[in-house]
Design an enzyme around this catalytic site. Structure first.
Site, PDB file in Angstrom:
ATOM      1  CB  THR A 139      42.896  33.138  34.520  1.00  0.00           C
ATOM      2  OG1 THR A 139      41.706  32.393  34.352  1.00  0.00           O
ATOM      3  CG2 THR A 139      42.840  34.330  33.573  1.00  0.00           C
ATOM      4  CG  ASP A 140      41.133  28.129  33.073  1.00  0.00           C
ATOM      5  OD1 ASP A 140      40.639  29.192  33.510  1.00  0.00           O
ATOM      6  OD2 ASP A 140      40.667  27.004  33.362  1.00  0.00           O
ATOM      7  CD  GLU A 141      37.580  33.227  33.708  1.00  0.00           C
ATOM      8  OE1 GLU A 141      37.157  34.259  33.167  1.00  0.00           O
ATOM      9  OE2 GLU A 141      37.165  32.816  34.798  1.00  0.00           O
TER      10      GLU A 141
ATOM     11  CB  THR B  13      40.761  45.791  46.682  1.00  0.00           C
ATOM     12  OG1 THR B  13      40.849  44.352  46.638  1.00  0.00           O
ATOM     13  CG2 THR B  13      41.872  46.409  45.843  1.00  0.00           C
TER      14      THR B  13
ATOM     15  CE1 TYR C  14      40.590  38.032  36.447  1.00  0.00           C
ATOM     16  CE2 TYR C  14      39.596  36.184  35.273  1.00  0.00           C
ATOM     17  CZ  TYR C  14      40.555  36.676  36.145  1.00  0.00           C
ATOM     18  OH  TYR C  14      41.477  35.827  36.713  1.00  0.00           O
TER      19      TYR C  14
ATOM     20  CG  ASP D 139      47.227  50.987  43.289  1.00  0.00           C
ATOM     21  OD1 ASP D 139      47.507  50.079  42.474  1.00  0.00           O
ATOM     22  OD2 ASP D 139      46.248  51.747  43.165  1.00  0.00           O
TER      23      ASP D 139
ATOM     24  CG  ASN E 214      37.106  28.033  37.957  1.00  0.00           C
ATOM     25  OD1 ASN E 214      37.437  27.989  36.775  1.00  0.00           O
ATOM     26  ND2 ASN E 214      36.116  28.789  38.401  1.00  0.00           N
ATOM     27  CG  ASN E 215      43.178  28.307  42.445  1.00  0.00           C
ATOM     28  OD1 ASN E 215      44.187  28.404  43.119  1.00  0.00           O
ATOM     29  ND2 ASN E 215      43.223  28.105  41.143  1.00  0.00           N
TER      30      ASN E 215
ATOM     31  CB  ALA F 245      39.667  41.315  27.668  1.00  0.00           C
ATOM     32  CB  SER F 246      42.018  43.012  32.193  1.00  0.00           C
ATOM     33  OG  SER F 246      41.638  42.096  33.204  1.00  0.00           O
ATOM     34  CE  LYS F 247      45.227  37.445  35.607  1.00  0.00           C
ATOM     35  NZ  LYS F 247      46.092  37.879  36.747  1.00  0.00           N
TER      36      LYS F 247
ATOM     37  CE1 TYR G 296      24.977  34.166  38.937  1.00  0.00           C
ATOM     38  CE2 TYR G 296      27.084  34.105  37.791  1.00  0.00           C
ATOM     39  CZ  TYR G 296      26.285  34.604  38.799  1.00  0.00           C
ATOM     40  OH  TYR G 296      26.806  35.543  39.668  1.00  0.00           O
TER      41      TYR G 296
HETATM   42  P1  NAD Z   1      41.572  37.857  45.050  1.00  0.00           P
HETATM   43  O1  NAD Z   1      40.598  38.783  44.421  1.00  0.00           O
HETATM   44  O2  NAD Z   1      41.138  36.965  46.154  1.00  0.00           O
HETATM   45  O3  NAD Z   1      42.826  38.691  45.605  1.00  0.00           O
HETATM   46  C1  NAD Z   1      43.405  39.732  44.890  1.00  0.00           C
HETATM   47  C2  NAD Z   1      44.357  40.488  45.822  1.00  0.00           C
HETATM   48  O4  NAD Z   1      44.991  41.515  45.064  1.00  0.00           O
HETATM   49  C3  NAD Z   1      43.647  41.152  47.002  1.00  0.00           C
HETATM   50  O5  NAD Z   1      44.386  40.941  48.178  1.00  0.00           O
HETATM   51  C4  NAD Z   1      43.626  42.621  46.625  1.00  0.00           C
HETATM   52  O6  NAD Z   1      43.634  43.501  47.739  1.00  0.00           O
HETATM   53  C5  NAD Z   1      44.911  42.733  45.811  1.00  0.00           C
HETATM   54  N1  NAD Z   1      44.870  43.850  44.864  1.00  0.00           N
HETATM   55  C6  NAD Z   1      43.867  44.166  43.998  1.00  0.00           C
HETATM   56  N2  NAD Z   1      44.180  45.280  43.326  1.00  0.00           N
HETATM   57  C7  NAD Z   1      45.418  45.674  43.756  1.00  0.00           C
HETATM   58  C8  NAD Z   1      46.279  46.747  43.420  1.00  0.00           C
HETATM   59  N3  NAD Z   1      45.923  47.664  42.513  1.00  0.00           N
HETATM   60  N4  NAD Z   1      47.470  46.836  44.044  1.00  0.00           N
HETATM   61  C9  NAD Z   1      47.833  45.921  44.986  1.00  0.00           C
HETATM   62  N5  NAD Z   1      47.050  44.893  45.355  1.00  0.00           N
HETATM   63  C10 NAD Z   1      45.857  44.770  44.742  1.00  0.00           C
HETATM   64  O7  NAD Z   1      42.187  37.015  43.850  1.00  0.00           O
HETATM   65  P2  NAD Z   1      42.643  35.491  43.798  1.00  0.00           P
HETATM   66  O8  NAD Z   1      41.463  34.643  43.518  1.00  0.00           O
HETATM   67  O9  NAD Z   1      43.509  35.207  44.947  1.00  0.00           O
HETATM   68  O10 NAD Z   1      43.523  35.514  42.463  1.00  0.00           O
HETATM   69  C11 NAD Z   1      44.913  35.812  42.505  1.00  0.00           C
HETATM   70  C12 NAD Z   1      45.463  35.790  41.092  1.00  0.00           C
HETATM   71  O11 NAD Z   1      45.243  34.513  40.507  1.00  0.00           O
HETATM   72  C13 NAD Z   1      44.818  36.798  40.140  1.00  0.00           C
HETATM   73  O12 NAD Z   1      45.818  37.328  39.319  1.00  0.00           O
HETATM   74  C14 NAD Z   1      43.829  35.969  39.336  1.00  0.00           C
HETATM   75  O13 NAD Z   1      43.638  36.526  38.063  1.00  0.00           O
HETATM   76  C15 NAD Z   1      44.564  34.649  39.276  1.00  0.00           C
HETATM   77  N6  NAD Z   1      43.697  33.464  39.123  1.00  0.00           N
HETATM   78  C16 NAD Z   1      42.739  33.194  40.053  1.00  0.00           C
HETATM   79  C17 NAD Z   1      41.976  32.029  39.948  1.00  0.00           C
HETATM   80  C18 NAD Z   1      40.905  31.672  40.943  1.00  0.00           C
HETATM   81  O14 NAD Z   1      40.227  30.666  40.749  1.00  0.00           O
HETATM   82  N7  NAD Z   1      40.721  32.415  42.020  1.00  0.00           N
HETATM   83  C19 NAD Z   1      42.201  31.160  38.881  1.00  0.00           C
HETATM   84  C20 NAD Z   1      43.163  31.506  37.915  1.00  0.00           C
HETATM   85  C21 NAD Z   1      43.935  32.637  38.083  1.00  0.00           C
HETATM   86  O1  DAU Z   2      39.087  29.756  35.478  1.00  0.00           O
HETATM   87  C1  DAU Z   2      39.829  30.560  36.335  1.00  0.00           C
HETATM   88  C2  DAU Z   2      38.980  31.686  36.874  1.00  0.00           C
HETATM   89  O2  DAU Z   2      38.091  31.095  37.813  1.00  0.00           O
HETATM   90  C3  DAU Z   2      39.788  32.793  37.524  1.00  0.00           C
HETATM   91  O3  DAU Z   2      40.591  33.399  36.566  1.00  0.00           O
HETATM   92  C4  DAU Z   2      38.872  33.840  38.170  1.00  0.00           C
HETATM   93  O4  DAU Z   2      39.655  34.794  38.865  1.00  0.00           O
HETATM   94  C5  DAU Z   2      37.962  33.125  39.143  1.00  0.00           C
HETATM   95  O5  DAU Z   2      37.050  34.053  39.690  1.00  0.00           O
HETATM   96  C6  DAU Z   2      37.208  32.004  38.450  1.00  0.00           C
HETATM   97  O6  DAU Z   2      36.274  32.537  37.477  1.00  0.00           O
HETATM   98  P1  DAU Z   2      34.800  31.923  37.276  1.00  0.00           P
HETATM   99  O7  DAU Z   2      33.963  32.963  36.673  1.00  0.00           O
HETATM  100  O8  DAU Z   2      34.867  30.611  36.614  1.00  0.00           O
HETATM  101  O9  DAU Z   2      34.414  31.673  38.832  1.00  0.00           O
HETATM  102  P2  DAU Z   2      33.076  31.939  39.662  1.00  0.00           P
HETATM  103  O10 DAU Z   2      33.273  31.311  41.013  1.00  0.00           O
HETATM  104  O11 DAU Z   2      32.658  33.370  39.624  1.00  0.00           O
HETATM  105  O12 DAU Z   2      32.001  31.091  38.873  1.00  0.00           O
HETATM  106  C7  DAU Z   2      32.161  29.692  38.673  1.00  0.00           C
HETATM  107  C8  DAU Z   2      30.991  29.195  37.844  1.00  0.00           C
HETATM  108  O13 DAU Z   2      29.790  29.289  38.636  1.00  0.00           O
HETATM  109  C9  DAU Z   2      30.725  30.032  36.600  1.00  0.00           C
HETATM  110  O14 DAU Z   2      30.278  29.183  35.559  1.00  0.00           O
HETATM  111  C10 DAU Z   2      29.590  30.970  37.015  1.00  0.00           C
HETATM  112  C11 DAU Z   2      28.813  30.134  38.011  1.00  0.00           C
HETATM  113  N1  DAU Z   2      28.145  30.892  39.107  1.00  0.00           N
HETATM  114  C12 DAU Z   2      28.882  31.770  39.824  1.00  0.00           C
HETATM  115  C13 DAU Z   2      28.307  32.484  40.867  1.00  0.00           C
HETATM  116  C14 DAU Z   2      29.135  33.480  41.666  1.00  0.00           C
HETATM  117  C15 DAU Z   2      26.804  30.658  39.405  1.00  0.00           C
HETATM  118  O15 DAU Z   2      26.142  29.824  38.757  1.00  0.00           O
HETATM  119  N2  DAU Z   2      26.245  31.359  40.433  1.00  0.00           N
HETATM  120  C16 DAU Z   2      26.928  32.282  41.165  1.00  0.00           C
HETATM  121  O16 DAU Z   2      26.327  32.916  42.078  1.00  0.00           O
END
Ligand code: NAD
Ligand code: DAU
Length: 360
Positions: free
Chosen positions: A136-138, A38, A162, A61, A191-192, A164-166, A219
């Site tokens: 996720t912790d969300e 994607t 998001y 997919d 958050n990573n 809710a789906s997780k 925000y």
């Molecule tokens: P990302 O959005 O960077 O990557 C998602 C990957 O999944 C992409 O490579 C995309 O192409 C692939 N993908 C999406 N839909 C697909 C489908 N239908 N079939 C096959 N592949 C598909 O996400 P991320 O930040 O690397 O997160 C990875 C996982 O960790 C997710 O499950 C997310 O919920 C979870 N998570 C992320 C964070 C964070 O801070 N990023 C924190 C907690 C949990």
């Molecule tokens: O907690 C784990 C989650 O962390 C993961 O499950 C999600 O996949 C990942 O995207 C992340 O979610 P957040 O919504 O916490 O991350 P994001 O980077 O989008 O936002 C972090 C914080 O910053 C949040 O409080 C919203 C705020 N923000 C975000 C953006 C993109 C801003 O203030 N301005 C912005 O432009």
């Protein structure tokens, strides 16, 4: 040689995980990476390992049950690490459907394919075959500003489409464990941040905008708190849970590193100023004046924080990287990968950015 099926391995955490696993296990393991590619999936993230004999990429997919079942039929997959998901909260607020499809139905397809491949005639499962669902912790909702942590026992209370789906996907994994004794674990992490993160997320977006002298959108009041975890620490935690954790258990993985968003932005600006030389033209662009308070995210969770006590006690994992070190490594990576950032911010990203931020 043990075979891993990694879903979403072309995304941020998935590609870091594949790098981590090859660094750790070298030729002792084989990895099959299944990704739909994607907007968030990027094969450039895997350029340096794509020619390995023990690595295979399959574009598919996870909702396509035929394609996924075929992969299980043709390979003896012993470990599944399921990352693939739609991952951005803001996108889920605008377009929830694809989140339900990929995160809920896609997880169901993965569970069914693994169950069919691993289940023995007596209803038990092949020994040492395991599924790890990355969540996720969300799912736990939002904490008060003045205290408390998410624990594995915290009731689920997701707020965004998001989360809710997780939460739904976690419940399906739990249901498979309870009903079929399906061999799985769930990890819920905070958050990573780190290399290869797509600049729709706060940290890479702020780094990229600051280097271009663009507004830094905050925000609401900027005081929402997230618990930041360096991605490599997370990848190590996932591997440790699969190897040392108790099957059927959930483990929370957190950074013990709570920061307000506005604090994160100031740390990034200060670190950029430290790391850029006076002669670098980008240094003059980096300014606190770019900070712009914008309309809040709808349903914006106030605070997330994990107490990673269970994973520490049972598995021996703890977050090793201090935020000050992790953010320097992250910024250094973005400095060294300017072309990566240019490529992912051309084309569709511009339209995304306008849609998401022009009305704010
Ligand atoms: P990302 O959005 O960077 O990557 C998602 C990957 O999944 C992409 O490579 C995309 O192409 C692939 N993908 C999406 N839909 C697909 C489908 N239908 N079939 C096959 N592949 C598909 O996400 P991320 O930040 O690397 O997160 C990875 C996982 O960790 C997710 O499950 C997310 O919920 C979870 N998570 C992320 C964070 C964070 O801070 N990023 C924190 C907690 C949990
Ligand atoms: O907690 C784990 C989650 O962390 C993961 O499950 C999600 O996949 C990942 O995207 C992340 O979610 P957040 O919504 O916490 O991350 P994001 O980077 O989008 O936002 C972090 C914080 O910053 C949040 O409080 C919203 C705020 N923000 C975000 C953006 C993109 C801003 O203030 N301005 C912005 O432009």
């Amino acid at each position: 040689m043990r075979t891993y099926l990694v879903t979403g391995g072309a995304g941020f955490i998935g590609s870091n995980y594949i790098h981590y696993m090859f660094r750790k296990y070298g030729d002792q393991i084989r990895i099959i990476n299944v990704d739909k590619l994607t907007y968030a999936g990027n094969l450039e993230n895997l350029k340096d390992i794509e020619d390995r004999d023990n690595y295979t990429f399959i574009r598919a997919d996870i909702c396509d049950s035929e394609a996924i079942s075929k992969i299980f039929e043709e390979n003896d997959i012993e470990r599944v690490v399921h990352f693939a998901a739609e991952s951005h909260v803001d996108r889920s607020i605008k377009n929830p459907e694809v989140f339900v499809k990929t995160n809920v139905l896609g997880t169901l397809v993965m569970l069914n394919a693994a169950k069919a491949a691993w289940e023995l005639p007596d209803g038990s499962f092949k020994p040492d075959h395991k599924f790890l669902h990355v969540s996720t912790d969300e799912v736990y909702g939002s904490l008060e500003e003045d205290g408390g942590y998410f624990y594995e026992t915290t009731p689920y209370a997701p707020h965004s489409p998001y989360s809710a789906s997780k939460a739904s996907s976690d419940m399906l994994v739990k249901a498979y464990m309870d009903t079929y004794h399906f061999p799985a674990n769930i990890t819920n992490c905070s958050n990573n941040y780190g290399p290869y993160q797509f600049p729709e997320k706060l940290i890479p977006l702020i780094i990229n905008n600051a280097l271009h002298g663009k507004k830094l959108p905050v925000y609401g009041d900027g005081k929402n708190v997230r618990d930041w975890l360096f991605v490599e620490d997370h990848c190590k935690g996932i591997d440790m849970v699969q190897e040392k954790g108790r099957l059927f258990e959930t483990y929370n993985i957190g950074g013990h590193n709570e920061r307000q968003n506005i604090q994160i932005i100031h740390i990034i600006l200060d670190t950029l100023r430290e790391m850029l030389s006076d002669s670098d033209p980008r240094r003059a662009l980096v300014s606190d004046d770019l900070i712009t308070y914008v309309e809040d995210r709808k349903g914006h969770d106030r605070r997330y924080a994990i107490a990673p006590d269970k994973i520490k006690a049972e598995v021996g994992w703890y977050p090793e990287t201090k935020f000050e070190d992790g953010i320097r490594k992250t910024i250094a990576w973005y400095f060294e990968h300017e072309d990566w950032m240019k490529n992912v911010t051309s084309g569709d990203y511009q339209k995304y950015y306008e849609d998401m931020y022009s009305g704010r």
